[in-house]
Scaffold this motif. Sequence first.
Motif, PDB file in Angstrom:
ATOM      1  N   TYR A 135       0.843  -1.197   0.000  1.00 17.51           N
ATOM      2  CA  TYR A 135       0.000   0.000   0.000  1.00 17.51           C
ATOM      3  C   TYR A 135       0.879   1.248   0.000  1.00 17.51           C
ATOM      4  O   TYR A 135       1.546   1.515   1.001  1.00 17.51           O
ATOM      5  CB  TYR A 135      -0.901   0.005   1.234  1.00 17.51           C
ATOM      6  N   PRO A 136       0.902   2.006  -1.113  1.00 16.30           N
ATOM      7  CA  PRO A 136       0.249   1.723  -2.394  1.00 16.30           C
ATOM      8  C   PRO A 136       1.071   0.722  -3.194  1.00 16.30           C
ATOM      9  O   PRO A 136       2.221   0.437  -2.853  1.00 16.30           O
ATOM     10  CB  PRO A 136       0.233   3.099  -3.066  1.00 16.30           C
ATOM     11  N   GLY A 137       0.483   0.221  -4.278  1.00 14.03           N
ATOM     12  CA  GLY A 137       1.190  -0.731  -5.119  1.00 14.03           C
ATOM     13  C   GLY A 137       0.507  -0.895  -6.459  1.00 14.03           C
ATOM     14  O   GLY A 137      -0.696  -1.120  -6.530  1.00 14.03           O
ATOM     15  N   LYS A 138       1.253  -0.741  -7.511  1.00 13.49           N
ATOM     16  CA  LYS A 138       0.707  -0.909  -8.851  1.00 13.49           C
ATOM     17  C   LYS A 138       0.370  -2.384  -9.088  1.00 13.49           C
ATOM     18  O   LYS A 138       1.106  -3.281  -8.700  1.00 13.49           O
ATOM     19  CB  LYS A 138       1.707  -0.419  -9.904  1.00 13.49           C
TER      20      LYS A 138
ATOM     21  N   LYS B 291      -2.649   7.644   2.424  1.00 12.54           N
ATOM     22  CA  LYS B 291      -2.481   8.030   3.822  1.00 12.54           C
ATOM     23  C   LYS B 291      -3.015   6.943   4.758  1.00 12.54           C
ATOM     24  O   LYS B 291      -3.778   6.074   4.336  1.00 12.54           O
ATOM     25  CB  LYS B 291      -3.204   9.347   4.089  1.00 12.54           C
ATOM     26  N   ILE B 292      -2.619   7.036   6.023  1.00 18.51           N
ATOM     27  CA  ILE B 292      -3.095   6.076   7.019  1.00 18.51           C
ATOM     28  C   ILE B 292      -4.615   6.067   7.053  1.00 18.51           C
ATOM     29  O   ILE B 292      -5.249   5.002   7.062  1.00 18.51           O
ATOM     30  CB  ILE B 292      -2.545   6.412   8.414  1.00 18.51           C
ATOM     31  N   SER B 293      -5.231   7.246   7.083  1.00 24.53           N
ATOM     32  CA  SER B 293      -6.694   7.338   7.152  1.00 24.53           C
ATOM     33  C   SER B 293      -7.357   6.661   5.961  1.00 24.53           C
ATOM     34  O   SER B 293      -8.371   5.972   6.113  1.00 24.53           O
ATOM     35  CB  SER B 293      -7.124   8.805   7.226  1.00 24.53           C
ATOM     36  N   GLU B 294      -6.782   6.816   4.781  1.00 29.10           N
ATOM     37  CA  GLU B 294      -7.345   6.203   3.577  1.00 29.10           C
ATOM     38  C   GLU B 294      -7.172   4.694   3.609  1.00 29.10           C
ATOM     39  O   GLU B 294      -8.072   3.948   3.210  1.00 29.10           O
ATOM     40  CB  GLU B 294      -6.664   6.789   2.328  1.00 29.10           C
TER      41      GLU B 294
ATOM     42  N   ASP C 180      -1.166  12.081  10.012  1.00 29.40           N
ATOM     43  CA  ASP C 180      -1.749  11.153   9.036  1.00 29.40           C
ATOM     44  C   ASP C 180      -0.678  10.837   7.989  1.00 29.40           C
ATOM     45  O   ASP C 180      -0.673  11.383   6.894  1.00 29.40           O
ATOM     46  CB  ASP C 180      -2.985  11.788   8.392  1.00 29.40           C
ATOM     47  N   ARG C 181       0.214   9.947   8.357  1.00 30.63           N
ATOM     48  CA  ARG C 181       1.364   9.637   7.504  1.00 30.63           C
ATOM     49  C   ARG C 181       0.938   9.188   6.111  1.00 30.63           C
ATOM     50  O   ARG C 181      -0.068   8.495   5.955  1.00 30.63           O
ATOM     51  CB  ARG C 181       2.212   8.547   8.162  1.00 30.63           C
ATOM     52  N   GLU C 182       1.737   9.552   5.131  1.00 27.66           N
ATOM     53  CA  GLU C 182       1.446   9.178   3.745  1.00 27.66           C
ATOM     54  C   GLU C 182       2.500   8.180   3.257  1.00 27.66           C
ATOM     55  O   GLU C 182       3.700   8.430   3.368  1.00 27.66           O
ATOM     56  CB  GLU C 182       1.447  10.419   2.852  1.00 27.66           C
ATOM     57  N   PHE C 183       2.037   7.057   2.720  1.00 24.86           N
ATOM     58  CA  PHE C 183       2.925   6.049   2.159  1.00 24.86           C
ATOM     59  C   PHE C 183       3.015   6.242   0.645  1.00 24.86           C
ATOM     60  O   PHE C 183       2.049   6.682   0.003  1.00 24.86           O
ATOM     61  CB  PHE C 183       2.417   4.644   2.481  1.00 24.86           C
ATOM     62  N   THR C 184       4.167   5.897   0.076  1.00 25.01           N
ATOM     63  CA  THR C 184       4.396   6.076  -1.367  1.00 25.01           C
ATOM     64  C   THR C 184       4.873   4.769  -1.988  1.00 25.01           C
ATOM     65  O   THR C 184       5.119   3.782  -1.284  1.00 25.01           O
ATOM     66  CB  THR C 184       5.456   7.159  -1.608  1.00 25.01           C
ATOM     67  N   LEU C 185       5.009   4.764  -3.310  1.00 25.52           N
ATOM     68  CA  LEU C 185       5.486   3.569  -4.010  1.00 25.52           C
ATOM     69  C   LEU C 185       6.897   3.195  -3.568  1.00 25.52           C
ATOM     70  O   LEU C 185       7.246   2.012  -3.517  1.00 25.52           O
ATOM     71  CB  LEU C 185       5.449   3.798  -5.524  1.00 25.52           C
TER      72      LEU C 185
END
Length: 230
Positions: A129-132, A145-148, A170-175
């Motif tokens: 998360y996230p991941g193509k 984001k964590i909330s999403e 609300d940390r955001e994760f990236t590819l």
Amino acid sequence: MENTLPYQPRFKIHVKGKDITEYVDGGVEVNYELMRISNATFTIIKEGETFSDVISRGNHVTIWGGYLKESELYNDGTSTSANHYGMVFNGHIRSLTVNYLDNGSVTLTVTCIDRSWSISGFSEQIYRYPGKGNKREWANTSRIKISELVRNIVDDMGVDLDFEMGDVPDREFTLKDPFCQQNETDFALLNRLAVQAGCYVWFDTVLKDGEQIPTPVLHFKSRKSIVENK
């Protein structure tokens, strides 16, 4: 018209979309307890491989309960009735017990647990998360984001969410820096995410106004919000 029959209790059971009511031996028992996961139990008459592709652990189960209303018996022996059903259980098969009876017949006791079981540890997934190319379409993005992440996972499980992070970032994760789920259940994932974020996660059931069936609710809250709401 000769007489009117009394209300007659009835139930219907569908497993994996197949109506198996006629094969049920006896009745069905559905248990509701606040703060606990609801469960249902019934026994079917096993006939060869009739249910080999239907009655298996994890398959979806829906149970309706009700009665025959306004049943009327006529002088010629015929009758008319109106079925009145309401859904009383929606979940999955948790376990199967084979019973070998003295008369040589075989029955199968089916134990089911409601939808919140899928959160507590039923199926294991491997995701990024996230991941193509993610099987979860909502995760096919470049940022999340964590909330999403929490809202989408809980939505997939089909239960209500009580979410409050308060002042927790609300940390955001990236590819390049995803949050990975490797051979762990959704609940284990959410619990690990909560610990890292400084939050708590748990679920229970809530009986809403006007409803007879408790609704499973997952809570994801910051420690501060829990203290402030006490």
